[in-house]
Every structure is written in structure tokens, then in C-alpha cells.
Design a protein around this motif. Structure first.
Motif, PDB file in Angstrom:
ATOM      1  N   LEU A 216       0.847  -1.195   0.000  1.00  0.00           N
ATOM      2  CA  LEU A 216       0.000   0.000   0.000  1.00  0.00           C
ATOM      3  C   LEU A 216       0.881   1.243   0.000  1.00  0.00           C
ATOM      4  O   LEU A 216       1.714   1.428   0.884  1.00  0.00           O
ATOM      5  N   VAL A 217       0.697   2.072  -1.012  1.00  0.00           N
ATOM      6  CA  VAL A 217       1.399   3.361  -1.074  1.00  0.00           C
ATOM      7  C   VAL A 217       0.456   4.399  -0.481  1.00  0.00           C
ATOM      8  O   VAL A 217      -0.537   4.777  -1.099  1.00  0.00           O
ATOM      9  N   ASP A 218       0.749   4.835   0.725  1.00  0.00           N
ATOM     10  CA  ASP A 218      -0.180   5.666   1.485  1.00  0.00           C
ATOM     11  C   ASP A 218       0.305   7.107   1.561  1.00  0.00           C
ATOM     12  O   ASP A 218       1.512   7.374   1.597  1.00  0.00           O
ATOM     13  N   MET A 219      -0.652   8.007   1.590  1.00  0.00           N
ATOM     14  CA  MET A 219      -0.351   9.430   1.769  1.00  0.00           C
ATOM     15  C   MET A 219      -1.590  10.096   2.349  1.00  0.00           C
ATOM     16  O   MET A 219      -2.714   9.842   1.893  1.00  0.00           O
ATOM     17  N   SER A 220      -1.408  10.929   3.345  1.00  0.00           N
ATOM     18  CA  SER A 220      -2.544  11.594   3.972  1.00  0.00           C
ATOM     19  C   SER A 220      -3.185  12.570   2.991  1.00  0.00           C
ATOM     20  O   SER A 220      -2.504  13.133   2.117  1.00  0.00           O
ATOM     21  N   PRO A 221      -4.500  12.797   3.098  1.00  0.00           N
ATOM     22  CA  PRO A 221      -5.179  13.734   2.190  1.00  0.00           C
ATOM     23  C   PRO A 221      -4.551  15.131   2.160  1.00  0.00           C
ATOM     24  O   PRO A 221      -4.377  15.684   1.063  1.00  0.00           O
ATOM     25  N   PRO A 222      -4.189  15.745   3.316  1.00  0.00           N
ATOM     26  CA  PRO A 222      -3.557  17.079   3.236  1.00  0.00           C
ATOM     27  C   PRO A 222      -2.255  17.065   2.448  1.00  0.00           C
ATOM     28  O   PRO A 222      -1.978  17.978   1.659  1.00  0.00           O
ATOM     29  N   ALA A 223      -1.439  16.013   2.636  1.00  0.00           N
ATOM     30  CA  ALA A 223      -0.169  15.934   1.918  1.00  0.00           C
ATOM     31  C   ALA A 223      -0.406  15.762   0.423  1.00  0.00           C
ATOM     32  O   ALA A 223       0.303  16.366  -0.412  1.00  0.00           O
ATOM     33  N   LEU A 224      -1.391  14.951   0.063  1.00  0.00           N
ATOM     34  CA  LEU A 224      -1.691  14.741  -1.354  1.00  0.00           C
ATOM     35  C   LEU A 224      -2.218  16.019  -1.995  1.00  0.00           C
ATOM     36  O   LEU A 224      -1.858  16.343  -3.138  1.00  0.00           O
ATOM     37  N   ARG A 225      -3.017  16.775  -1.284  1.00  0.00           N
ATOM     38  CA  ARG A 225      -3.526  18.032  -1.824  1.00  0.00           C
ATOM     39  C   ARG A 225      -2.393  19.058  -1.977  1.00  0.00           C
ATOM     40  O   ARG A 225      -2.400  19.864  -2.916  1.00  0.00           O
ATOM     41  N   ARG A 226      -1.426  19.012  -1.070  1.00  0.00           N
ATOM     42  CA  ARG A 226      -0.273  19.910  -1.223  1.00  0.00           C
ATOM     43  C   ARG A 226       0.531  19.542  -2.464  1.00  0.00           C
ATOM     44  O   ARG A 226       0.993  20.422  -3.198  1.00  0.00           O
ATOM     45  N   ARG A 227       0.694  18.254  -2.708  1.00  0.00           N
ATOM     46  CA  ARG A 227       1.390  17.823  -3.920  1.00  0.00           C
ATOM     47  C   ARG A 227       0.650  18.314  -5.158  1.00  0.00           C
ATOM     48  O   ARG A 227       1.265  18.743  -6.140  1.00  0.00           O
ATOM     49  N   MET A 228      -0.672  18.220  -5.097  1.00  0.00           N
ATOM     50  CA  MET A 228      -1.478  18.689  -6.221  1.00  0.00           C
ATOM     51  C   MET A 228      -1.313  20.198  -6.416  1.00  0.00           C
ATOM     52  O   MET A 228      -1.115  20.685  -7.543  1.00  0.00           O
ATOM     53  N   ALA A 229      -1.375  20.953  -5.308  1.00  0.00           N
ATOM     54  CA  ALA A 229      -1.256  22.416  -5.388  1.00  0.00           C
ATOM     55  C   ALA A 229       0.107  22.852  -5.916  1.00  0.00           C
ATOM     56  O   ALA A 229       0.225  23.889  -6.587  1.00  0.00           O
ATOM     57  N   HIS A 230       1.154  22.073  -5.648  1.00  0.00           N
ATOM     58  CA  HIS A 230       2.504  22.408  -6.112  1.00  0.00           C
ATOM     59  C   HIS A 230       2.740  21.998  -7.558  1.00  0.00           C
ATOM     60  O   HIS A 230       3.837  22.212  -8.088  1.00  0.00           O
ATOM     61  N   GLY A 231       1.734  21.388  -8.183  1.00  0.00           N
ATOM     62  CA  GLY A 231       1.867  21.003  -9.581  1.00  0.00           C
ATOM     63  C   GLY A 231       2.637  19.715  -9.799  1.00  0.00           C
ATOM     64  O   GLY A 231       3.123  19.475 -10.923  1.00  0.00           O
ATOM     65  N   ASN A 232       2.724  18.875  -8.778  1.00  0.00           N
ATOM     66  CA  ASN A 232       3.487  17.638  -8.917  1.00  0.00           C
ATOM     67  C   ASN A 232       2.662  16.474  -9.470  1.00  0.00           C
ATOM     68  O   ASN A 232       3.208  15.394  -9.686  1.00  0.00           O
ATOM     69  N   ILE A 233       1.351  16.688  -9.657  1.00  0.00           N
ATOM     70  CA  ILE A 233       0.504  15.609 -10.154  1.00  0.00           C
ATOM     71  C   ILE A 233      -0.103  15.979 -11.505  1.00  0.00           C
ATOM     72  O   ILE A 233       0.082  15.262 -12.486  1.00  0.00           O
ATOM     73  N   TYR A 234      -0.848  17.096 -11.561  1.00  0.00           N
ATOM     74  CA  TYR A 234      -1.451  17.560 -12.801  1.00  0.00           C
ATOM     75  C   TYR A 234      -0.830  18.880 -13.218  1.00  0.00           C
ATOM     76  O   TYR A 234      -0.186  19.570 -12.422  1.00  0.00           O
ATOM     77  N   LYS A 235      -1.086  19.250 -14.460  1.00  0.00           N
ATOM     78  CA  LYS A 235      -0.602  20.529 -14.963  1.00  0.00           C
ATOM     79  C   LYS A 235      -1.346  21.666 -14.263  1.00  0.00           C
ATOM     80  O   LYS A 235      -2.473  21.500 -13.805  1.00  0.00           O
ATOM     81  N   PRO A 236      -0.728  22.847 -14.173  1.00  0.00           N
ATOM     82  CA  PRO A 236      -1.317  23.961 -13.405  1.00  0.00           C
ATOM     83  C   PRO A 236      -2.741  24.322 -13.799  1.00  0.00           C
ATOM     84  O   PRO A 236      -3.545  24.701 -12.941  1.00  0.00           O
ATOM     85  N   ASP A 237      -3.089  24.185 -15.088  1.00  0.00           N
ATOM     86  CA  ASP A 237      -4.435  24.569 -15.507  1.00  0.00           C
ATOM     87  C   ASP A 237      -5.515  23.599 -15.035  1.00  0.00           C
ATOM     88  O   ASP A 237      -6.711  23.893 -15.118  1.00  0.00           O
TER      89      ASP A 237
END
Length: 443
Positions: free
Chosen positions: A160-181
Motif C-alpha cells: 500500500l502506497v499511502d499518503m494523507s489527504p492534506p499531503a496529497l492536496r499539497r502535492r497537487m497544489a505544487h503542480g506535482n501531479i497535474y498541470k497547473p491549468d
């Protein structure tokens, strides 16, 4: 040829780091001298993931034209021809482009495994086929790409590759998952904190259930009788009385206090069928426990405490929930009762809860239960045969046929007792024996 081994990195949502973990494992194996290639890995333009591909041998993908566009898929034939020790195949639930060797990528993986090639793959919890409706109710999105649960459960190793929801949302906000748009739309829809929390819990429970299945298999194979409290499993002992509903609800509340708790209801019937359970009440209780997500078991056992403890240990239960006895105070002269016996013999590894209820101390209700099973008219005839029958027989023997003899008198009174038992059950028979004995001795 030995079948290859499958290792799966399972995540609760995109972006938790499954592909990165897969590539990290590949680098570790290459450093140890293992022949490892990349069959198909999609980095989705994520810089850190793309960097991890450097230094790994990649099998050239197969190009396919579909509706005027060119797509790339894993070249299964090329991987089979290369015949590595380990192949990395990302996105197990992916649907291949029409014209591919197989419709689904997990079918490609099955071919590699059958050829003796170890496979490291990834999948998200929302892509498991059995969880499609649950995920849709959480996120509002129906997953079109799914993989059968059995394919994932057969994996030799699931991590299981686990990550807390706040940490995952921070990754998203920093552009590490999807493109900025796409970040704002993702954060306000699929990646809402509530969605991520629910999906994470779903993934944790699914993995815990798989671990529990392995534990049960191990205990059975090694004949382990001692209880291992890996998770809270609560057995509710039912008698068929109305207090059963109270016990089931109380057990469900106890299970909610522990993550992944499970409730199992069990009714133990005597092998001779002489039980006091109401069939209608048992049906109601079965429906209730199943509505709460637990199974209902029907077990045959003449020694109820022993059968109940054997069942609890067999399912690796950690707690037993029983109702306080319905027997009246004077009935304890016949023994301590099921609850006290179970509590005494449960041992240190099994907790026993005795739950109070409205029926406690009101009597076991056996006549009513037998009435429900035999029918009201039969019970009435049983009491008439048991009470009025000896009186009428006494009048006949004293007035009409006094010369029958004592031995025959006894047989006639005994015949009435048997008739009362056949018609009305235990209590009319006991009444017949008592009245007949008194009359026989008096006259």
C-alpha cells in the motif's frame, strides 16, 4: 516452467507515488544485478517520475493507429522475446487500444507471468471491479477502467502506497501531479478532503481484509488454536429470543470503536432439534446482522458453551457478546447458565460481554416458544391430556374397573403422560406425571 511473481503497488488515489515507488524498486533490483526492464511506465509529464526512468532499460512500445491518431501500448511480444527476470508494467487496469494483443493490460500481465517473468505493477483502489459502486457513491464518478479483484488478490505481494489527504492536496497544489491549468478543478472535485479520506480508508480496509485472509489461511494450515487479536472480531451469541436485536446493535457499536471491526452472529441449535428459538425472530435477527454488514451462522452443538467457544476461536474472534440470562432466580439451581460458563472458560485471550436487556430475569419463555412451534390447539390438547386425563382415568378405574390391578393402572397413567408429551411437549408431560403420580398413590 515456474509462474512469475506479481507485485502490486496499491494506492488510494492518483499521485500518491505508486509509479515512483515502482521505479525505485526497479533501481534497487538493477543495483543487485537483477535483469529488470520497463515494459510500460507512464510518467504523465511528472518531472521527478520521468527522471527515475533514466538508467533503466525500456522495451520499445508498439504503435497503433486508432481513429486517425497514433497511440502506444506495451509490446507484449517484445517483452516475451527479451525475456527479462522482472518487467515493470504500470496501470494494471488500463484498457488497451483496439487492435492490441489483449483488451486489458492485466491480461498482458497474465501472459508475462505465465511465461515465468516477474511483474511489478500499479493500481488504484477505485479501479477494483467490486468497489465500482462504492467509489461512484463517494466521488460521483464511475470508473470505466477496472480490474477483477481476483487478479489483484492473487498477487504474491501487495504494498500500500499511502499518503494523507492534506499531503496529497499539497502535492497537487505544487503542480506535482497535474498541470497547473487542471489543479483548481481537481482540488475542488475529485481531490476534495472528504473524497480522499474515504478512498484512503477504503484502501486500508481492503488491504487489511487481504491480510486477514492470509492470517486465517496460516492459522488453519498450522492448526493454531490460540486467538491472535489482529483485528476486532465480535461474535454475538443468539438464542432466538427478542433480546437478540439489542445484542446485535450493541456488538455493532463495539465494532465501530475499532478500525475494521467485524460482527458475526451465531445461533447454536441442539442436534435433537429441541430448541426454544422462534424461527420468525431468527429471520429478523439474521436480516439485521446482514444489514449491518456481518454474517449469520447456524451451528449444531449439544453443549452450547463449548460450541460457542469453539466457533469463536475458529474465526479468531476477540470478543463474545451474550445477553444476561432470561432464567428466573430459582432456575440457577440447575447450573450457572451459558453466560457464566462461557465467561469462566473463555481464557485470557477472549473477552466476554454480558449485556443487560428487557427480557433479563423474566424466564426463558420455553412454553411460549414451544407453543409457537407446536401450535396453540396442540398445546391445549396436551394440557387437557396431562391434567384432565388423569382425573378422568381415576374416575374410571375407581368406579367402573377397580379390578384392573396396580401394574396396569401404572401403564395407563404412563400412557397419558406419553400422550401429553406428544401433543403439548415437555410441560404438559411433567404436569401429567405429577398429577397421575398423586392420584395413583392416593387411590
Amino acid at each position: 516452467m515456474a509462474r512469475g511473481k506479481l507485485r502490486i503497488y496499491l494506492g488510494a488515489a492518483p499521485g500518491v507515488g505508486k509509479t515512483y515507488a515502482t521505479l525505485s524498486e526497479a533501481h534497487r533490483r538493477v543495483e543487485r544485478g537483477t535483469d529488470c526492464v520497463v515494459g510500460f511506465v507512464e510518467h504523465h509529464d511528472r518531472p521527478r517520475t520521468e527522471v527515475m526512468l533514466h538508467g533503466l532499460e525500456q522495451v520499445v512500445r508498439k504503435e497503433l493507429e486508432y481513429r486517425g491518431s497514433v497511440f502506444t501500448e506495451m509490446d507484449v511480444d517484445a517483452v516475451l522475446a527479451r525475456r527479462p527476470k522482472v518487467a515493470l508494467v504500470d496501470e494494471l487496469a488500463h484498457t488497451n487500444i483496439p487492435g492490441s494483443r489483449n483488451d486489458k493490460r492485466w491480461q498482458d500481465v497474465e501472459e508475462l507471468l505465465a511465461a515465468g517473468i516477474d511483474v511489478i505493477s500499479t493500481v488504484n483502489i477505485q479501479h477494483l471491479e467490486s468497489l465500482g459502486d462504492v467509489v461512484e457513491s463517494i466521488t460521483g464518478i464511475r470508473q470505466r477502467e477496472t480490474v477483477p479483484d481476483e487478479v489483484v488478490r492473487r498477487a504474491d505481494q501487495i504494498e500500500l502506497v499511502d499518503m494523507s489527504p492534506p499531503a496529497l492536496r499539497r502535492r497537487m497544489a505544487h503542480g506535482n501531479i497535474y498541470k497547473p491549468d487542471k489543479v483548481d478543478a481537481a482540488l475542488s472535485n475529485y481531490f476534495r478532503p472528504g473524497n480522499l479520506t474515504a478512498l484512503r480508508e477504503l484502501a486500508l480496509l481492503w488491504v487489511a481484509d487481504r491480510v486477514d485472509a492470509y492470517l486465517t489461511e496460516y492459522r488453519s494450515a498450522h492448526q493454531v488454536s490460540k486467538i491472535w487479536g489482529s483485528r476486532e472480531r465480535i461474535v454475538v451469541g443468539l438464542t432466538g429470543g427478542p433480546e437478540g436485536r439489542t445484542l446485535i446493535r450493541r456488538a455493532a457499536r463495539l465494532a465501530e470503536k475499532g478500525a475494521g471491526g467485524e460482527v458475526l452472529a451465531v445461533y447454536i441449535a441442539r442436534s435433537d432439534g429441541l430448541t426454544s428459538a422462534s424461527p420468525k425472530e431468527l429471520v429478523v435477527q439474521r436480516t439485521l446482522v446482514e444489514d449491518l454488514g456481518g454474517p449469520f451462522h447456524h451451528v449444531i452443538g449439544d453443549d452450547i458453551p463449548t460450541a460457542l467457544l469453539d466457533f469463536a476461536r475458529g474465526v479468531n474472534a476477540t470478543q463474545i457478546v451474550l445477553g444476561v440470562s432470561r432464567r428466573k432466580g430459582w432456575q440457577y439451581v440447575f447450573g450457572p447458565g451459558v453466560g457464566a460458563t462461557v465467561a469462566r472458560e473463555s481464557g485470557p485471550d477472549l473477552d466476554v460481554h454480558l449485556i443487560t436487556h428487557d427480557e433479563a430475569g423474566k424466564g426463558r419463555g420455553l412454553p411460549l416458544a414451544r407453543s409457537a412451534r407446536l401450535g396453540r390447539s396442540r398445546v391445549i390438547w396436551g394440557w387437557l391430556a396431562g391434567v384432565a386425563g388423569p382425573a378422568l382415568l381415576t374416575l374410571l378405574l375407581t368406579g367402573v374397573a377397580p379390578e384392573v390391578g396396580l401394574a396396569n393402572d401404572r401403564l395407563l397413567y404412563l400412557a397419558l403422560t406419553v400422550a401429553a408429551a406428544l401433543l403439548g411437549g415437555l410441560y404438559p408431560a411433567l404436569a401429567s406425571a405429577l398429577v397421575g403420580s398423586v392420584l395413583l398413590n392416593w387411590f
